[in-house]
Design an enzyme around this catalytic site. Structure first.
Site, PDB file in Angstrom:
ATOM      1  N   ILE A  41       0.825  -1.218   0.000  1.00 36.90           N
ATOM      2  CA  ILE A  41       0.000   0.000   0.000  1.00 36.90           C
ATOM      3  C   ILE A  41       0.859   1.268   0.000  1.00 36.90           C
ATOM      4  CG2 ILE A  41      -2.058  -1.052   1.011  1.00 36.90           C
ATOM      5  CD1 ILE A  41      -1.200   0.165   3.739  1.00 36.90           C
TER       6      ILE A  41
ATOM      7  N   THR B 229      -7.294   1.598  16.248  1.00 37.94           N
ATOM      8  CA  THR B 229      -7.021   1.011  17.560  1.00 37.94           C
ATOM      9  C   THR B 229      -7.373   1.962  18.704  1.00 37.94           C
ATOM     10  OG1 THR B 229      -5.195   0.299  18.983  1.00 37.94           O
ATOM     11  CG2 THR B 229      -4.625   1.817  17.239  1.00 37.94           C
ATOM     12  N   ASP B 230      -7.628   1.405  19.875  1.00 35.05           N
ATOM     13  CA  ASP B 230      -7.867   2.251  21.060  1.00 35.05           C
ATOM     14  C   ASP B 230      -6.583   2.927  21.530  1.00 35.05           C
ATOM     15  OD1 ASP B 230      -6.559   0.011  22.119  1.00 35.05           O
ATOM     16  OD2 ASP B 230      -8.079  -0.415  23.637  1.00 35.05           O
ATOM     17  N   GLU B 231      -5.416   2.442  21.035  1.00 35.51           N
ATOM     18  CA  GLU B 231      -4.146   3.004  21.530  1.00 35.51           C
ATOM     19  C   GLU B 231      -3.972   4.466  21.142  1.00 35.51           C
ATOM     20  OE1 GLU B 231      -0.627   0.694  21.235  1.00 35.51           O
ATOM     21  OE2 GLU B 231      -1.669  -1.187  21.634  1.00 35.51           O
TER      22      GLU B 231
ATOM     23  N   TYR C 206       3.968   3.192  17.072  1.00 39.81           N
ATOM     24  CA  TYR C 206       2.824   2.515  16.444  1.00 39.81           C
ATOM     25  C   TYR C 206       1.547   3.340  16.613  1.00 39.81           C
ATOM     26  CZ  TYR C 206      -1.296  -0.524  16.306  1.00 39.81           C
ATOM     27  OH  TYR C 206      -2.550  -1.027  16.059  1.00 39.81           O
TER      28      TYR C 206
ATOM     29  N   ALA D 119       1.185   6.435  17.396  1.00 38.40           N
ATOM     30  CA  ALA D 119       1.282   7.742  16.735  1.00 38.40           C
ATOM     31  C   ALA D 119       0.987   7.596  15.239  1.00 38.40           C
ATOM     32  CB  ALA D 119       2.663   8.343  16.955  1.00 38.40           C
TER      33      ALA D 119
ATOM     34  N   LYS E 271      -0.885   5.244  13.847  1.00 36.52           N
ATOM     35  CA  LYS E 271      -2.325   4.965  13.666  1.00 36.52           C
ATOM     36  C   LYS E 271      -3.139   6.250  13.883  1.00 36.52           C
ATOM     37  CE  LYS E 271      -4.134   1.508  12.939  1.00 36.52           C
ATOM     38  NZ  LYS E 271      -4.448   0.786  11.671  1.00 36.52           N
TER      39      LYS E 271
ATOM     40  N   TYR F 115       6.432  -8.020  31.166  1.00 30.16           N
ATOM     41  CA  TYR F 115       7.040  -6.682  31.221  1.00 30.16           C
ATOM     42  C   TYR F 115       6.697  -6.004  32.546  1.00 30.16           C
ATOM     43  CZ  TYR F 115       7.540  -7.014  26.071  1.00 30.16           C
ATOM     44  OH  TYR F 115       7.852  -7.388  24.784  1.00 30.16           O
TER      45      TYR F 115
HETATM   46  P1  NAD Z   1      -1.182  -8.171  11.630  1.00 30.51           P
HETATM   47  O1  NAD Z   1       0.178  -7.614  11.864  1.00 30.51           O
HETATM   48  O2  NAD Z   1      -1.498  -9.546  12.071  1.00 30.51           O
HETATM   49  O3  NAD Z   1      -1.514  -8.115  10.063  1.00 30.51           O
HETATM   50  C1  NAD Z   1      -1.213  -6.994   9.281  1.00 30.51           C
HETATM   51  C2  NAD Z   1      -1.325  -7.398   7.811  1.00 30.51           C
HETATM   52  O4  NAD Z   1      -1.045  -6.233   7.024  1.00 30.51           O
HETATM   53  C3  NAD Z   1      -0.321  -8.474   7.400  1.00 30.51           C
HETATM   54  O5  NAD Z   1      -0.967  -9.457   6.611  1.00 30.51           O
HETATM   55  C4  NAD Z   1       0.709  -7.712   6.581  1.00 30.51           C
HETATM   56  O6  NAD Z   1       1.324  -8.508   5.580  1.00 30.51           O
HETATM   57  C5  NAD Z   1      -0.130  -6.595   5.985  1.00 30.51           C
HETATM   58  N1  NAD Z   1       0.666  -5.414   5.659  1.00 30.51           N
HETATM   59  C6  NAD Z   1       1.524  -4.737   6.477  1.00 30.51           C
HETATM   60  N2  NAD Z   1       2.089  -3.711   5.809  1.00 30.51           N
HETATM   61  C7  NAD Z   1       1.567  -3.731   4.557  1.00 30.51           C
HETATM   62  C8  NAD Z   1       1.764  -2.934   3.401  1.00 30.51           C
HETATM   63  N3  NAD Z   1       2.633  -1.911   3.404  1.00 30.51           N
HETATM   64  N4  NAD Z   1       1.051  -3.208   2.290  1.00 30.51           N
HETATM   65  C9  NAD Z   1       0.179  -4.246   2.277  1.00 30.51           C
HETATM   66  N5  NAD Z   1      -0.031  -5.066   3.328  1.00 30.51           N
HETATM   67  C10 NAD Z   1       0.667  -4.806   4.457  1.00 30.51           C
HETATM   68  O7  NAD Z   1      -2.164  -7.105  12.257  1.00 30.51           O
HETATM   69  P2  NAD Z   1      -3.573  -7.306  12.999  1.00 30.51           P
HETATM   70  O8  NAD Z   1      -3.342  -7.510  14.431  1.00 30.51           O
HETATM   71  O9  NAD Z   1      -4.397  -8.255  12.230  1.00 30.51           O
HETATM   72  O10 NAD Z   1      -4.169  -5.823  12.834  1.00 30.51           O
HETATM   73  C11 NAD Z   1      -4.901  -5.462  11.671  1.00 30.51           C
HETATM   74  C12 NAD Z   1      -5.364  -4.016  11.803  1.00 30.51           C
HETATM   75  O11 NAD Z   1      -6.176  -3.874  12.960  1.00 30.51           O
HETATM   76  C13 NAD Z   1      -4.219  -3.009  11.960  1.00 30.51           C
HETATM   77  O12 NAD Z   1      -4.548  -1.855  11.246  1.00 30.51           O
HETATM   78  C14 NAD Z   1      -4.178  -2.736  13.459  1.00 30.51           C
HETATM   79  O13 NAD Z   1      -3.692  -1.430  13.716  1.00 30.51           O
HETATM   80  C15 NAD Z   1      -5.651  -2.855  13.805  1.00 30.51           C
HETATM   81  N6  NAD Z   1      -5.955  -3.271  15.204  1.00 30.51           N
HETATM   82  C16 NAD Z   1      -5.347  -4.381  15.736  1.00 30.51           C
HETATM   83  C17 NAD Z   1      -5.699  -4.784  17.022  1.00 30.51           C
HETATM   84  C18 NAD Z   1      -5.093  -6.015  17.649  1.00 30.51           C
HETATM   85  O14 NAD Z   1      -5.333  -6.276  18.838  1.00 30.51           O
HETATM   86  N7  NAD Z   1      -4.328  -6.832  16.940  1.00 30.51           N
HETATM   87  C19 NAD Z   1      -6.642  -4.057  17.754  1.00 30.51           C
HETATM   88  C20 NAD Z   1      -7.209  -2.907  17.175  1.00 30.51           C
HETATM   89  C21 NAD Z   1      -6.868  -2.542  15.888  1.00 30.51           C
HETATM   90  O1  DAU Z   2      -5.189  -2.082  22.060  1.00 27.42           O
HETATM   91  C1  DAU Z   2      -5.130  -2.501  20.737  1.00 27.42           C
HETATM   92  C2  DAU Z   2      -3.712  -2.882  20.381  1.00 27.42           C
HETATM   93  O2  DAU Z   2      -3.439  -4.105  21.052  1.00 27.42           O
HETATM   94  C3  DAU Z   2      -3.481  -3.035  18.887  1.00 27.42           C
HETATM   95  O3  DAU Z   2      -3.675  -1.795  18.249  1.00 27.42           O
HETATM   96  C4  DAU Z   2      -2.070  -3.540  18.598  1.00 27.42           C
HETATM   97  O4  DAU Z   2      -1.922  -3.785  17.212  1.00 27.42           O
HETATM   98  C5  DAU Z   2      -1.861  -4.837  19.363  1.00 27.42           C
HETATM   99  O5  DAU Z   2      -0.532  -5.256  19.177  1.00 27.42           O
HETATM  100  C6  DAU Z   2      -2.167  -4.651  20.850  1.00 27.42           C
HETATM  101  O6  DAU Z   2      -1.153  -3.804  21.491  1.00 27.42           O
HETATM  102  P1  DAU Z   2      -0.539  -4.156  22.930  1.00 27.42           P
HETATM  103  O7  DAU Z   2       0.776  -3.534  23.025  1.00 27.42           O
HETATM  104  O8  DAU Z   2      -1.523  -3.901  24.011  1.00 27.42           O
HETATM  105  O9  DAU Z   2      -0.447  -5.776  22.764  1.00 27.42           O
HETATM  106  P2  DAU Z   2       0.722  -6.826  23.127  1.00 27.42           P
HETATM  107  O10 DAU Z   2       0.156  -8.186  22.899  1.00 27.42           O
HETATM  108  O11 DAU Z   2       2.017  -6.479  22.502  1.00 27.42           O
HETATM  109  O12 DAU Z   2       0.893  -6.609  24.706  1.00 27.42           O
HETATM  110  C7  DAU Z   2      -0.201  -6.786  25.590  1.00 27.42           C
HETATM  111  C8  DAU Z   2       0.299  -6.461  26.993  1.00 27.42           C
HETATM  112  O13 DAU Z   2       1.231  -7.474  27.400  1.00 27.42           O
HETATM  113  C9  DAU Z   2       1.051  -5.148  27.088  1.00 27.42           C
HETATM  114  O14 DAU Z   2       0.762  -4.525  28.338  1.00 27.42           O
HETATM  115  C10 DAU Z   2       2.513  -5.551  27.036  1.00 27.42           C
HETATM  116  C11 DAU Z   2       2.511  -6.924  27.709  1.00 27.42           C
HETATM  117  N1  DAU Z   2       3.535  -7.880  27.209  1.00 27.42           N
HETATM  118  C12 DAU Z   2       3.605  -8.105  25.875  1.00 27.42           C
HETATM  119  C13 DAU Z   2       4.541  -8.966  25.354  1.00 27.42           C
HETATM  120  C14 DAU Z   2       4.635  -9.203  23.866  1.00 27.42           C
HETATM  121  C15 DAU Z   2       4.369  -8.550  28.101  1.00 27.42           C
HETATM  122  O15 DAU Z   2       4.272  -8.372  29.329  1.00 27.42           O
HETATM  123  N2  DAU Z   2       5.297  -9.409  27.595  1.00 27.42           N
HETATM  124  C16 DAU Z   2       5.432  -9.631  26.248  1.00 27.42           C
HETATM  125  O16 DAU Z   2       6.334 -10.429  25.852  1.00 27.42           O
END
Ligand code: NAD
Ligand code: DAU
Length: 349
Positions: free
Chosen positions: A60, A130-132, A155, A157, A159, A212
């Protein structure tokens, strides 16, 4: 209806592709994905032979390619999920997050605007966020749709910036858009860099569980299938220009969640009670670690009648079952580059 879903080979995107193809057999879905380390076509094996499903490999961030793709396919709608999504990686390499999350989003907005060219009836650009972006809460309160943006990690920032561009295209050019801001997702096919699948993988391999800081940060967990259901409701019945918060009303401190996960895993693996908890290791905290996220999803419930469909205990047990039944998937995604990532991210902690 021809929908472009970006990031459909990732965790949430693959659930959204599966949900839309299953529920709307008359829609055509094109999945555009760069197949980064997080994108995996094995996540979509069960739908890849569906005649209404197409896959396009592409970036993209490549504006010319995106304009050509839109000109060729003339999509009716976009559901945009493609992004770099892991906070720890954004701390290591922030520029990649600007390129994919900000520039990539603007390229898609530009292409939608150019293709629809003012004929916006029946068109929609749905941005998944995201809520972040709202920052970090103290022990009280919840994020509502009007909470001011206050991102702390590269990240979040990136989003937040992409959300602002989506609103700017609505306000400036009249592009029909919706944004949803969701809390932490969990479920099948999540890449084992995120807390729950990482810890499931480490427990099965009897490796240390790197918590962490003191493990007291709070996250609000939602089953990924419920996120896909919410996206469906907002896509079909949401109001253009609006934002919707999505969350599970399901707050857990990390350490309580990890202990629950350890108990579930011990039971399912037939290990003695308490065995996995012994793997817990407190490590250096994440830089800029947000203390607490909690989503007020009452607008979504009130206006679109959406509520989560499972309890956390049910969803987590199902998730563990999926990972244990799909250990070959885990082995494959954790081979190669993952080993290097893991060393780099955790060795010095
Ligand atoms: P993910 O990292 O599992 O998947 C991201 C996908 O995007 C991958 O398939 C990757 O190949 C593709 N991608 C990355 N950069 C790209 C590029 N430049 N061009 C085309 N494709 C690209 O992520 P996820 O956890 O499934 O999150 C998906 C979306 O939802 C993101 O926008 C994330 O910010 C948002 N989101 C995630 C969470 C969560 O808890 N995981 C929560 C709220 C919102
Ligand atoms: O809130 C939505 C977000 O949730 C999404 O936008 C992000 O894409 C997604 O990655 C997620 O972000 P977090 O940073 O909250 O998720 P993560 O799984 O990385 O971490 C969850 C919590 O656990 C966080 O407080 C950090 C902690 N953690 C994480 C890892 C990977 C640990 O304590 N140890 C670890 O090894």
């Amino acid at each position: 209806m021809h929908i472009l879903i970006t990031g459909g080979a990732g965790f949430i995107g693959s659930h959204v592709v599966r949900h839309f193809l299953g529920r709307y057999p008359e829609y055509v879905v094109t999945n555009l994905d760069k197949l980064t380390y997080a994108g995996n076509l094995a996540n979509l094996r069960d739908v890849e032979s569906n005649p209404n499903y197409r896959f396009v490999k592409g970036d993209i961030a490549d504006g010319k390619f995106i304009l050509e793709l839109f000109a060729e396919h003339r999509f009716d709608a976009v559901i945009h999920l493609a992004a770099e999504s892991h906070v720890d990686r954004s701390i290591e390499s922030p520029v990649e997050f600007v390129v994919s999350n900000v520039l990539g989003t603007v390229n898609l907005l530009n292409a939608a605007r150019a293709t629809w060219n003012g004929a916006f009836e029946g068109k929609l650009f749905y941005h998944v966020s995201t809520d972040e972006v709202y920052g970090s809460l103290g022990s009280e309160g919840m994020f509502t749709e009007s909470t001011p943006y206050d991102p702390h990690s590269p990240y979040s920032a990136s989003k937040a910036s992409s959300d602002h561009f989506v609103r700017a295209f609505h306000d400036t050019y009249g592009l029909p858009v919706v944004i949803s801001n969701c809390s932490n997702n969990y479920g099948s096919h999540q890449f084992p860099e995120k807390l729950i699948p990482l810890f499931i993988n480490n427990i099965r391999l009897k490796k240390p569980l790197p918590v962490y800081g003191a493990g007291l940060n709070v996250r609000d967990w939602l089953w990924v299938v419920d996120h896909a259901r919410a996206i469906d409701e907002i896509f079909h019945r949401g109001t253009s220009g609006e934002t919707y918060n999505i969350g599970g009303h399901n707050e857990w401190t990390n350490i309580d969640l990890i202990r629950l996960l350890c108990r579930i895993m011990d039971r399912k693996l037939g290990r003695e009670a308490g065995a996995s908890e012994k793997l817990i290791t407190y490590v250096t905290d994440r830089a800029g670690h947000d203390l607490r996220y909690a989503i007020d999803a009452s607008k979504l419930q009130r206006e679109l009648d959406w509520v989560p469909s499972v309890t956390f205990e049910e969803g987590l047990a199902q998730t563990v079952d999926w990972f244990l039944a799909n250990q070959a998937w885990l082995d494959e995604v954790t081979s190669g580059a993952y080993q290097h990532y893991y060393e780099k991210m955790y060795a010095g902690r």
